[in-house]
Design a protein around this motif. Structure first.
Motif, mmCIF file in Angstrom:
data_model
loop_
_atom_site.group_PDB
_atom_site.id
_atom_site.type_symbol
_atom_site.label_atom_id
_atom_site.label_comp_id
_atom_site.label_asym_id
_atom_site.label_seq_id
_atom_site.Cartn_x
_atom_site.Cartn_y
_atom_site.Cartn_z
ATOM 1 N N TYR A 548 0.859 -1.190 0.000
ATOM 2 C CA TYR A 548 0.000 0.000 0.000
ATOM 3 C C TYR A 548 0.889 1.232 0.000
ATOM 4 N N LEU A 549 0.637 2.154 -0.923
ATOM 5 C CA LEU A 549 1.430 3.378 -1.015
ATOM 6 C C LEU A 549 0.503 4.567 -1.222
ATOM 7 N N ARG A 550 0.615 5.535 -0.324
ATOM 8 C CA ARG A 550 -0.111 6.795 -0.481
ATOM 9 C C ARG A 550 0.862 7.950 -0.276
ATOM 10 N N LEU A 551 0.924 8.823 -1.267
ATOM 11 C CA LEU A 551 1.756 10.026 -1.207
ATOM 12 C C LEU A 551 0.874 11.244 -1.444
ATOM 13 N N ASP A 552 0.991 12.250 -0.582
ATOM 14 C CA ASP A 552 0.301 13.522 -0.762
ATOM 15 C C ASP A 552 1.343 14.583 -1.062
ATOM 16 N N SER A 553 1.314 15.095 -2.281
ATOM 17 C CA SER A 553 2.309 16.082 -2.701
ATOM 18 C C SER A 553 1.626 17.412 -2.983
ATOM 19 N N ARG A 554 2.248 18.490 -2.553
ATOM 20 C CA ARG A 554 1.654 19.807 -2.738
ATOM 21 C C ARG A 554 2.157 20.491 -4.004
ATOM 22 N N TYR A 555 3.410 20.291 -4.365
ATOM 23 C CA TYR A 555 3.991 21.093 -5.438
ATOM 24 C C TYR A 555 4.313 20.299 -6.700
ATOM 25 N N THR A 556 4.425 18.990 -6.603
ATOM 26 C CA THR A 556 4.740 18.190 -7.790
ATOM 27 C C THR A 556 3.445 17.808 -8.487
ATOM 28 N N LEU A 558 3.435 16.543 -11.895
ATOM 29 C CA LEU A 558 3.656 15.471 -12.864
ATOM 30 C C LEU A 558 5.028 14.865 -12.610
ATOM 31 N N ILE A 559 5.061 13.543 -12.558
ATOM 32 C CA ILE A 559 6.326 12.824 -12.408
ATOM 33 C C ILE A 559 6.468 11.918 -13.616
ATOM 34 N N SER A 560 7.514 12.118 -14.375
ATOM 35 C CA SER A 560 7.753 11.322 -15.578
ATOM 36 C C SER A 560 8.948 10.417 -15.334
ATOM 37 N N ILE A 561 8.712 9.100 -15.435
ATOM 38 C CA ILE A 561 9.754 8.132 -15.096
ATOM 39 C C ILE A 561 9.959 7.178 -16.259
ATOM 40 N N LYS A 562 11.186 6.979 -16.609
ATOM 41 C CA LYS A 562 11.560 5.991 -17.617
ATOM 42 C C LYS A 562 12.022 4.740 -16.893
ATOM 43 N N LYS A 563 11.268 3.647 -17.062
ATOM 44 C CA LYS A 563 11.609 2.393 -16.402
ATOM 45 C C LYS A 563 12.387 1.521 -17.361
ATOM 46 N N SER A 564 13.527 1.043 -16.903
ATOM 47 C CA SER A 564 14.353 0.188 -17.740
ATOM 48 C C SER A 564 13.907 -1.254 -17.627
ATOM 49 N N ALA A 565 14.249 -2.054 -18.602
ATOM 50 C CA ALA A 565 13.862 -3.459 -18.612
ATOM 51 C C ALA A 565 14.581 -4.256 -17.537
ATOM 52 N N ASP A 566 15.628 -3.672 -16.951
ATOM 53 C CA ASP A 566 16.392 -4.384 -15.928
ATOM 54 C C ASP A 566 15.713 -4.354 -14.564
ATOM 55 N N ASP A 567 14.716 -3.455 -14.402
ATOM 56 C CA ASP A 567 14.042 -3.327 -13.111
ATOM 57 C C ASP A 567 12.934 -4.372 -12.996
ATOM 58 N N ASP A 568 13.318 -5.607 -12.711
ATOM 59 C CA ASP A 568 12.344 -6.697 -12.663
ATOM 60 C C ASP A 568 11.493 -6.666 -11.400
ATOM 61 N N TYR A 569 11.912 -5.915 -10.395
ATOM 62 C CA TYR A 569 11.203 -5.929 -9.122
ATOM 63 C C TYR A 569 10.624 -4.558 -8.791
ATOM 64 N N PHE A 570 10.072 -3.895 -9.780
ATOM 65 C CA PHE A 570 9.540 -2.556 -9.604
ATOM 66 C C PHE A 570 8.078 -2.650 -9.170
ATOM 67 N N PHE A 571 7.784 -2.315 -7.897
ATOM 68 C CA PHE A 571 6.422 -2.359 -7.353
ATOM 69 C C PHE A 571 5.784 -3.736 -7.577
ATOM 70 N N GLN A 572 6.503 -4.791 -7.290
ATOM 71 C CA GLN A 572 5.996 -6.131 -7.588
ATOM 72 C C GLN A 572 4.857 -6.559 -6.666
ATOM 73 N N LYS A 573 4.774 -6.031 -5.456
ATOM 74 C CA LYS A 573 3.743 -6.441 -4.501
ATOM 75 C C LYS A 573 2.647 -5.396 -4.336
ATOM 76 N N LEU A 574 2.766 -4.248 -4.985
ATOM 77 C CA LEU A 574 1.855 -3.131 -4.742
ATOM 78 C C LEU A 574 0.439 -3.466 -5.197
ATOM 79 N N ARG A 575 -0.528 -3.265 -4.279
ATOM 80 C CA ARG A 575 -1.946 -3.507 -4.582
ATOM 81 C C ARG A 575 -2.763 -2.219 -4.581
ATOM 82 N N PHE A 576 -2.357 -1.230 -3.780
ATOM 83 C CA PHE A 576 -3.113 0.014 -3.663
ATOM 84 C C PHE A 576 -2.140 1.183 -3.811
ATOM 85 N N PHE A 577 -2.408 2.051 -4.784
ATOM 86 C CA PHE A 577 -1.517 3.179 -5.072
ATOM 87 C C PHE A 577 -2.359 4.445 -5.117
ATOM 88 N N ILE A 578 -2.090 5.359 -4.189
ATOM 89 C CA ILE A 578 -2.804 6.633 -4.096
ATOM 90 C C ILE A 578 -1.768 7.747 -4.099
#
Length: 822
Positions: A548-556, A558-578
């Motif tokens: 479970y991940l919840r982030l409250d941001s005031r000033y950001t 837009l976040i633009s992220i380039k994910k590489s193919a090597d990141d096999d374990y990127f948010f692998q267990k995440l079920r709830f994203f706020i």
């Protein structure tokens, strides 16, 4: 009978649909049938029962079909972990015999499969023979009972007691996991392991999980958060437990349907379920030997009297009971219960003071004031500090005063729930918090106590000394903002931390101590931050068990992220994203797995984010269009995503642009392989621009911005002024004029430069930075410039929001007035 049912029965609602679940006998149905009116208005009643003789007298009978042979085998293999594996002949034959006896009943299949999952395949035949099904085909209910009985006797002795203890609670009741484990501990069911450093609660939690794994209890999960907070007991398992407790005199449960005096002369544990405590039933009972008294959803009733006193009582638990007279009387004489280990009060009682006699309970390990909404306690008694064996303290109502040093004396505490209000009392609590070195769970509401940065830093330093923390939830009425990056000093250094929720502190960015190497067990995270950096999301994505991940941001925005193919374990267990205040866009091109599916957030079930339409349209040129941006969640949870909630911020955007964003989101949800349910909410709809406006406000459209900084003024809020520039997506150049006085410090100037560079580095458009160091003495002109800049900012900030974006003339007039005035 509640008001809703009364209205139904008396015809106030002419059309209704009622489901009556699990009727066991004919008399029960006859009573209900006499209340229900047959008025041919089209209403429907569905009754479920396991007894065919009951079904035949109700109405038309529909027999629920059992699972097919293939579905039964699929369920069995999945639960035993044999899915896709080859079984030897002996195991296969045993499996076929067992499934035949289960007769397609899911409970029987799951229970026996859970039992066999821990045993090698060659032992399955022995288990089948030990259950003693017999050669003839018995009915499925009898076979299911035999399976449940065998599963019970296969439990270790300590787990048997834990399971039998569940009969203390009524049918279909959701049993709180935390309270149950503490009661197991108080009962002595959880032995101390001398060979390890495992805490009693952790051992109890492993017992709870083992009962789940063996399918003896059914876990209940907190909705949209994703952790197990309780359990239910299937009624057939509960019937088995009640039968065994009656045979062993483990628990005495008076029959509520029989108006007679219960035979409890030898009772050690007494449980009351959903009943009224009347003088006829319970007056003059001999309760001298009762050590454990648990009442669930009970009330005083009419002509009621409180039950007689207890002499050797160890557990007094009032769970969801409306019994204020009894509870108040118990509190008045609580000092007499000198053997008491656990005291849990009802949620229906509000008391302004706790009795001083609590200090006499030298053996008390658990004190729970109940989940009360409203009310307050004027002051905690100083005698509470004498309870040196107290392990769990839960006070969920507001406390106005705590004697100095009281919290610091409770050094055995492993779990603390407390609600404090006021700067003085919170400061005192923070000072003593560091003494609680055994603390595992900290759940605190600190209202108006963490306003300044020094207090926040002091709090984090105190928490940093609690190395056994497993769960920390801190709430507050106001969010204390960090005005500089180095204000995030302090850390939560517990390597076992599982849940972290800090809602009353707004960090500058993700704290450096949150990473996979220091918090490898972190599963639930809720933080408020000023800015969210790209590397912050990458760090969070590598937390191995984050659910479970919840982030409250005031000033950001837009976040633009380039994910590489090597990141096999990127948010692998995440079920709830706020993520509130921001929209996260991931470029997943080239990240397909060997199966052709993206390995990004493969288990995501729920997604919630904000869309600032004006900002995203201004930034869309950087990302090949608005449609491309908003379709970014297409690769999230391709087989698991169920819901998407989008908050559309309409300020300064045209109605057509808002509609364009909504259509893009709808298309993205429609094109998603799992077809999640999309919910869209508009915010600040009244601040949309009218069609006659060709350009947005000057604030969001500016490409060059100039700011004046006076380091000698000791303006700690200049970081916030810089951060506001992150909301200007078209910014191409930032000019910072730093006015250095003769007595100015080099460190102040360097700090101002670092703040400017920090904002430029995190800006979505990466503007150029021009820094001009201006030499100026402290003079009248200097002071006037500072005053003009300050008041110009304050006036514009105060009046611009009241002028709509379409009122161009009004805004121009305001600028002219401000310029003339200053």
């Amino acid at each position: 009978m509640d008001s809703g049912m009364w209205m139904l029965m008396n015809g106030f609602l002419h059309l209704f649909f009622i489901v009556i679940d699990d009727i066991w006998d004919k008399p029960s149905w006859q009573i209900l049938k006499n209340v229900l009116q047959d008025n041919d208005c089209g209403s429907k009643v569905i009754v479920t029962t396991r007894k065919s003789e009951v079904a035949t007298i109700v109405s038309d009978v529909y027999n629920i079909k059992p699972l097919s042979r293939d579905n039964s085998k699929e369920l069995f293999n999945k639960r035993t972990g044999c899915e896709g594996k080859h079984l030897d002949n002996s195991s296969t034959q045993a499996c076929d015999k067992i499934l035949k006896k289960c007769a397609g009943v899911p409970l029987a299949i799951i229970t026996i499969a859970s039992l066999l999952a821990s045993k090698p395949g060659q032992d399955w035949s022995e288990v089948y023979s030990a259950i003693d099904f017999g050669e003839e085909d018995n009915d499925e209910v009898a076979n299911t009972k035999k399976i449940l009985s065998f599963s019970y006797y296969d439990l270790p002795s300590n787990l048997k007691n834990c399971l039998l203890y569940l009969s203390m609670f009524p049918e279909d009741y959701i049993i709180n996991k935390n309270s149950l484990i503490w009661m197991w501990i108080v009962e002595g069911f959880i032995p101390k392991d001398q060979n390890t450093n495992t805490e009693l609660y952790e051992t109890g939690e492993s017992y709870f999980n083992e009962l789940i794994n063996r399918s003896m209890i059914q876990p209940t999960e907190v909705k949209d958060i994703g952790y197990i907070d309780g359990c239910r007991v299937h009624d057939m398992v509960l019937d088995l437990a009640c039968s065994l407790t009656s045979e062993q005199n483990f628990v005495t449960i008076p029959d509520n349907d029989k108006q007679r005096k219960p035979k409890i002369s030898n009772a050690r544990r007494l449980a009351l379920h959903r009943t009224s405590i009347t003088s006829y039933q319970y007056a003059n009972m001999d309760m001298e030997k009762v050590r454990f008294f648990v009442a669930t959803q009970c009330n005083n009733g009419n002509n009621s009297v409180a039950p007689p006193g207890f002499r050797v009582l160890r557990v007094l638990s009032m769970d969801n009971c409306n019994m204020p007279a009894y509870i108040e009387s118990r509190l008045q004489h609580v000092g007499r219960l000198c053997h008491l280990r656990c005291l849990r009060l009802s949620s229906f009682v509000i008391f302004p003071r706790l009795p001083k006699e609590l200090g006499y309970l030298k053996f008390l390990k658990v004190f729970d004031s109940g989940e009360t909404s409203g009310g307050r306690i004027e002051e905690l008694p100083e005698e509470l500090g004498l309870l040196t064996q107290l392990l769990c303290l839960r006070i969920t109502v507001q406390v106005e005063m705590v004697p100095a040093g009281l919290i610091g004396k409770l050094t055995s505490l492993q779990e603390l729930y407390i609600y404090l209000h006021g700067e003085v009392i919170v400061r005192q609590f923070v000072k003593e918090l560091g003494n609680l070195r055994e603390l595992r769970v900290l759940n605190a509401a600190l209202i108006e106590g963490l306003k300044d940065e020094s207090m926040k830093r002091y709090f984090l330093q105190s928490v940093g000394s609690l190395h056994k923390l497993h769960t920390m939830r801190i709430e507050g009425s106001e969010v204390s903002e960090c005005t500089r990056p180095d204000a995030d000093a302090g850390s939560v250094s517990s390597p076992l931390l599982w849940q972290l929720s800090v809602q009353c502190i707004r960090f500058f960015s993700l704290p450096v101590w949150i990473n996979s190497s220091t918090l490898g067990f972190l599963s639930h995270l809720y933080l408020a931050v000023q800015v969210v950096k790209v590397q912050d999301m990458e760090t969070l994505g590598r937390l191995p068990v984050l659910c479970y991940l919840r982030l409250d941001s005031r000033y950001t925005k837009l976040i633009s992220i380039k994910k590489s193919a090597d990141d096999d374990y990127f948010f692998q267990k995440l079920r709830f994203f706020i993520i509130h205040g921001s929209f996260v866009w991931f470029d997943l091109h080239g990240c397909e797995s060997s199966s052709g599916l993206s390995s990004f957030m493969p288990r995501l079930e729920s997604l919630e984010f904000s869309v600032d339409v004006r900002f995203l349209i201004d930034a869309a040129d950087l990302h090949a269009g608005l449609d491309n941006l908003l379709a970014g969640f297409n690769d999230f949870g391709r087989t698991s995503l169920k819901s998407v909630d989008a908050m559309i911020r309409c300020k300064d955007a045209l109605a057509a642009e808002v509609q364009e964003a909504e259509v893009a989101l709808a298309n993205a949800a429609h094109d998603h392989s799992n077809r999640p349910v999309l919910q869209i909410y508009r915010i600040s709809e009244e601040k949309m621009r009218s069609p006659g406006d060709n350009e947005p406000t000057s604030w969001s459209d500016q490409k060059v911005f100039e700011i004046h900084v006076y380091p000698s003024s000791n303006d700690h809020h200049r970081y916030l002024s810089y951060l506001r520039l992150l909301k200007k997506p078209r910014l191409e150049k930032l000019i910072v004029n730093i006015y250095v006085s003769k007595d100015g410090k080099v460190g102040d100037v360097d700090e101002a430069v670092a703040a400017a560079r920090n904002v430029v580095d995190h800006h979505i458009n990466r503007p150029t930075l021009e820094i001009n160091r201006m030499k100026e003495s402290i003079s009248y002109q200097h002071q006037q410039a500072k005053v003009r800049a300050y008041y110009q900012w304050r006036i514009q900030a105060a009046f611009l929001p009241w002028l709509s974006a379409s009122n161009v003339k009004g805004r121009q007039k305001l600028h002219a007035v401000v310029k003339r005035f200053l």
